[in-house]
Design a protein around this motif. Structure first.
Motif, PDB file in Angstrom:
ATOM      1  N   GLY A   1       0.916  -1.175  -0.039  1.00 47.12           N
ATOM      2  CA  GLY A   1       0.071   0.005  -0.013  1.00 47.12           C
ATOM      3  C   GLY A   1       0.822   1.216   0.056  1.00 47.12           C
ATOM      4  N   LYS A   2       2.132   1.023  -0.065  1.00 44.97           N
ATOM      5  CA  LYS A   2       2.885   2.347  -0.102  1.00 44.97           C
ATOM      6  C   LYS A   2       3.634   2.350  -1.520  1.00 44.97           C
ATOM      7  N   GLU A   3       4.154   3.594  -1.783  1.00 51.67           N
ATOM      8  CA  GLU A   3       5.085   3.904  -2.854  1.00 51.67           C
ATOM      9  C   GLU A   3       6.362   3.013  -2.469  1.00 51.67           C
ATOM     10  N   ARG A   4       7.161   2.914  -3.603  1.00 48.07           N
ATOM     11  CA  ARG A   4       8.633   2.237  -3.601  1.00 48.07           C
ATOM     12  C   ARG A   4       9.582   3.695  -2.863  1.00 48.07           C
ATOM     13  N   GLU A   5      10.303   3.224  -2.098  1.00 48.47           N
ATOM     14  CA  GLU A   5      11.319   4.246  -1.475  1.00 48.47           C
ATOM     15  C   GLU A   5      12.743   3.584  -1.652  1.00 48.47           C
ATOM     16  N   PHE A   6      13.642   4.672  -1.550  1.00 56.69           N
ATOM     17  CA  PHE A   6      15.118   4.423  -1.596  1.00 56.69           C
ATOM     18  C   PHE A   6      15.394   4.034  -0.110  1.00 56.69           C
ATOM     19  N   VAL A   7      16.261   2.895   0.053  1.00 58.41           N
ATOM     20  CA  VAL A   7      16.877   2.461   1.048  1.00 58.41           C
ATOM     21  C   VAL A   7      18.283   2.912   1.450  1.00 58.41           C
ATOM     22  N   GLY A   8      19.222   2.443   0.274  1.00 58.38           N
ATOM     23  CA  GLY A   8      20.428   3.239   0.452  1.00 58.38           C
ATOM     24  C   GLY A   8      21.058   2.535  -0.896  1.00 58.38           C
ATOM     25  N   GLY A   9      22.256   2.969  -0.993  1.00 59.43           N
ATOM     26  CA  GLY A   9      23.207   2.710  -2.398  1.00 59.43           C
ATOM     27  C   GLY A   9      24.456   2.642  -2.133  1.00 59.43           C
ATOM     28  N   ILE A  10      25.362   2.229  -3.214  1.00 60.69           N
ATOM     29  CA  ILE A  10      26.817   2.224  -3.152  1.00 60.69           C
ATOM     30  C   ILE A  10      27.509   2.651  -4.523  1.00 60.69           C
ATOM     31  N   ILE A  11      28.290   3.374  -4.420  1.00 58.22           N
ATOM     32  CA  ILE A  11      29.138   3.689  -5.610  1.00 58.22           C
ATOM     33  C   ILE A  11      30.158   2.654  -5.840  1.00 58.22           C
ATOM     34  N   ARG A  12      30.140   1.929  -7.001  1.00 54.24           N
ATOM     35  CA  ARG A  12      31.032   0.815  -7.224  1.00 54.24           C
ATOM     36  C   ARG A  12      32.408   1.121  -7.105  1.00 54.24           C
ATOM     37  N   SER A  13      32.950   2.316  -7.766  1.00 51.15           N
ATOM     38  CA  SER A  13      34.409   2.491  -7.697  1.00 51.15           C
ATOM     39  C   SER A  13      35.145   2.892  -6.477  1.00 51.15           C
TER      40      SER A  13
END
Length: 124
Positions: free
Chosen positions: A40-52
């Motif tokens: 019932g909710k919108e998709r949200e950002f949890v976290g991320g990583i820059i590969r390099s």
């Protein structure tokens, strides 16, 4: 092709680790994001990583509890989830940005390759 795995049932206060395995010859990603969508909710950002450089960023709701890491040799990104809360229940997605970028975005449209989601259910 990438697949997220490791979801399942976790207890409040407990831990789970999700993995995102990326396969395919010549496939390169610059940024990997984790997103989630609760019922019932919108998709949200949890976290991320820059590969390099391995730089990470997190949503305030998970900061201090979740950790993202990558193993470039295995072409795998991990989402370690500690101190789970009931509100962490959601389908979790990993998403790759295959176009060059040196910054980490929390916008889902910046990511062009999505894995199938994995369900995380946290119980009390």
């Amino acid at each position: 092709v990438q697949q997220a795995s490791g979801g399942g049932l976790g207890q409040a206060g407990g831990s789970l680790r999700l993995s995102c395995a990326i396969s395919g010859r010549g496939f390169w990603w610059y940024v990997m994001g984790w997103f989630r969508q609760a019922p019932g909710k919108e998709r949200e950002f949890v976290g991320g990583i820059i590969r390099s450089v391995g730089t990470t960023d997190y949503a305030d709701s998970v900061k201090g509890r979740f950790t993202i890491s990558r193993d470039n040799g295995k072409n795998t990104v991990y989402l370690q989830m500690n101190s789970l809360k009931l509100e962490d229940t959601a389908v979790y997605y990993c998403a790759a940005r295959t176009r060059y970028s040196s910054s980490l975005s929390d916008k889902d449209f910046e990511y062009d390759l999505w894995g199938q989601g994995t369900l995380v259910t946290v119980s009390s």
